[in-house]
Design a protein around this motif. Structure first.
Motif, PDB file in Angstrom:
ATOM      1  N   GLU A 187       0.848  -1.190   0.000  1.00  0.00           N
ATOM      2  CA  GLU A 187       0.000   0.000   0.000  1.00  0.00           C
ATOM      3  C   GLU A 187       0.882   1.238   0.000  1.00  0.00           C
ATOM      4  OE1 GLU A 187      -1.774   0.609   4.185  1.00  0.00           O
ATOM      5  OE2 GLU A 187      -1.423  -1.570   4.055  1.00  0.00           O
ATOM      6  N   LYS A 188       0.329   2.322  -0.439  1.00  0.00           N
ATOM      7  CA  LYS A 188       1.064   3.579  -0.627  1.00  0.00           C
ATOM      8  C   LYS A 188       1.906   3.966   0.582  1.00  0.00           C
ATOM      9  CE  LYS A 188       0.095   8.566  -0.838  1.00  0.00           C
ATOM     10  NZ  LYS A 188       0.899   9.125  -1.917  1.00  0.00           N
ATOM     11  N   HIS A 189       1.341   3.880   1.765  1.00  0.00           N
ATOM     12  CA  HIS A 189       2.003   4.354   2.976  1.00  0.00           C
ATOM     13  C   HIS A 189       3.338   3.655   3.217  1.00  0.00           C
ATOM     14  CE1 HIS A 189       2.192   6.219   6.962  1.00  0.00           C
ATOM     15  NE2 HIS A 189       2.562   5.050   7.424  1.00  0.00           N
ATOM     16  N   TYR A 190       3.479   2.440   2.697  1.00  0.00           N
ATOM     17  CA  TYR A 190       4.675   1.639   2.955  1.00  0.00           C
ATOM     18  C   TYR A 190       5.479   1.373   1.680  1.00  0.00           C
ATOM     19  CZ  TYR A 190       2.275   0.819   7.353  1.00  0.00           C
ATOM     20  OH  TYR A 190       1.631   0.999   8.559  1.00  0.00           O
ATOM     21  N   ARG A 191       5.321   2.235   0.697  1.00  0.00           N
ATOM     22  CA  ARG A 191       6.028   2.017  -0.573  1.00  0.00           C
ATOM     23  C   ARG A 191       6.767   3.290  -0.976  1.00  0.00           C
ATOM     24  NH1 ARG A 191       1.857   1.065  -3.794  1.00  0.00           N
ATOM     25  NH2 ARG A 191       1.771  -1.201  -3.506  1.00  0.00           N
ATOM     26  N   GLY A 192       8.059   3.137  -1.274  1.00  0.00           N
ATOM     27  CA  GLY A 192       8.870   4.248  -1.738  1.00  0.00           C
ATOM     28  C   GLY A 192       9.666   3.855  -2.961  1.00  0.00           C
ATOM     29  N   VAL A 193      10.234   4.852  -3.617  1.00  0.00           N
ATOM     30  CA  VAL A 193      11.068   4.598  -4.799  1.00  0.00           C
ATOM     31  C   VAL A 193      12.233   5.575  -4.771  1.00  0.00           C
ATOM     32  CG1 VAL A 193       9.607   6.102  -6.223  1.00  0.00           C
ATOM     33  CG2 VAL A 193      11.087   4.410  -7.330  1.00  0.00           C
ATOM     34  N   ALA A 194      13.399   5.077  -5.178  1.00  0.00           N
ATOM     35  CA  ALA A 194      14.600   5.907  -5.210  1.00  0.00           C
ATOM     36  C   ALA A 194      15.454   5.465  -6.388  1.00  0.00           C
ATOM     37  CB  ALA A 194      15.390   5.778  -3.899  1.00  0.00           C
ATOM     38  N   GLY A 195      16.402   6.311  -6.781  1.00  0.00           N
ATOM     39  CA  GLY A 195      17.263   5.930  -7.886  1.00  0.00           C
ATOM     40  C   GLY A 195      18.276   6.998  -8.199  1.00  0.00           C
ATOM     41  N   LEU A 196      19.233   6.633  -9.030  1.00  0.00           N
ATOM     42  CA  LEU A 196      20.292   7.556  -9.428  1.00  0.00           C
ATOM     43  C   LEU A 196      20.256   7.802 -10.937  1.00  0.00           C
ATOM     44  CD1 LEU A 196      22.968   6.051 -10.978  1.00  0.00           C
ATOM     45  CD2 LEU A 196      23.035   4.920  -8.771  1.00  0.00           C
TER      46      LEU A 196
END
Length: 297
Positions: free
Chosen positions: A142-151
């Motif tokens: 669910e949204k509250h526990y999902r993140g995205v990162a990158g370079l």
């Protein structure tokens, strides 16, 4: 007395070793897993990091999708970024919460759909990849526990996904994101444009002809300009780019655009260039920022 002191010493030594062992608990790395894509008509590899307590628990975990840069693959963050070592230490000392980190192979797709429909990586990622991964591991889907990162290319993908799908992500952390304005694209040397971008936005184009609908559909600055402040505030943003990075202009323009829209965000310009030294020294802060989004208020 000597026996008593010996016992005390052994106890202290045992306690120290136990604490040391806890501090050095290692998460599990699964270097190569596969999701078959009907959209892309091929198998897509990915790498997974599971926190040290995953095997001994039954609970579900938050997830961060960690995106690689142009020319790398799903093992880039593991091999060059040493993400498992940094995550192990940050989790052990409480800097970040235990989390699952998923690193997909995006080849040179820039994480988007191409103008001619021949490359639909965005569709794969949203419709096939995330659902498959979140069924494979104990992930809080669910949204509250999902993140995205990158370079770099992955920082660009991070911004595209959080801007286009704010209902899916709590936070995005973009390191040295490939954010470019119209002027940079129109003035780009032909060999660079043809190699990296023609397949995405339009082939055989030069100058202002490169500013196609496909370009504007995936221009981070254009998307921000066309979105409301209310919509942009649905995601927490971390933007970090080195002062010696040629992408710093685009990142500064993004910072200004978000300020003009009164969108809260974190903006960092540190000493450094477009290299792994910069990204390794920034990834824990980025994950910490995302991790705060997983906490209950």
């Amino acid at each position: 007395m000597a026996t008593f002191l010996t016992r005390i010493s052994l106890c202290l030594c045992t306690t120290f070793l136990a604490h040391l062992a806890i501090g050095q608990s290692a998460g599990k790395v699964i270097e190569q897993k596969i999701v078959h894509s009907d959209i892309l008509k091929k198998d897509v590899h990915y790498t997974a990091y599971l926190p040290a307590d995953y095997a001994g628990s039954e609970r579900s975990y938050p997830v961060v999708y960690l995106l690689h840069g142009y020319g790398d693959d799903n093992t880039g963050w593991l091999e060059f970024g040493e993400i498992n070592r940094y995550a192990d230490k940050a989790i052990a000392d409480g800097t970040i919460p235990p989390m699952i980190i998923i690193m997909p192979d995006a080849d040179t797709s820039w994480y988007i759909n191409s103008y001619d429909g021949k490359e639909n990586y965005e569709g794969f990622f949203i419709k096939e990849f995330m659902p498959a991964v979140e069924k494979t591991f104990r992930i809080k889907g669910e949204k509250h526990y999902r993140g995205v990162a990158g370079l770099s290319m992955g920082g660009y993908g991070t911004l595209i996904y959080t801007l286009k799908y704010p209902e899916l992500f709590a936070a995005g952390a973009a390191l040295s994101a490939a954010v470019r304005d119209d002027e940079t694209v129109t003035g780009m040397p032909d060999n660079m444009y043809n190699r990296a971008f023609a397949g995405l936005y339009g082939r055989g184009l030069a100058g202002k002809d490169r500013l196609t609908k496909a370009w504007y559909d995936y221009s981070v600055l254009a998307i921000v300009a066309n979105k409301s402040t209310e919509d942009l505030r649905k995601v927490r943003y971390w933007i970090d780019c080195g002062d010696d990075d040629n992408l710093s202009k685009g990142n500064c323009l993004l910072h200004i655009a978000l300020m003009d829209k009164q969108v809260p965000h974190e903006f960092r310009v540190r000493d450094g260039a477009h290299n792994w030294t910069y990204w390794r020294t920034g990834i824990v802060d980025a994950l910490q920022f995302i991790g705060t989004s997983f906490h209950q208020q």
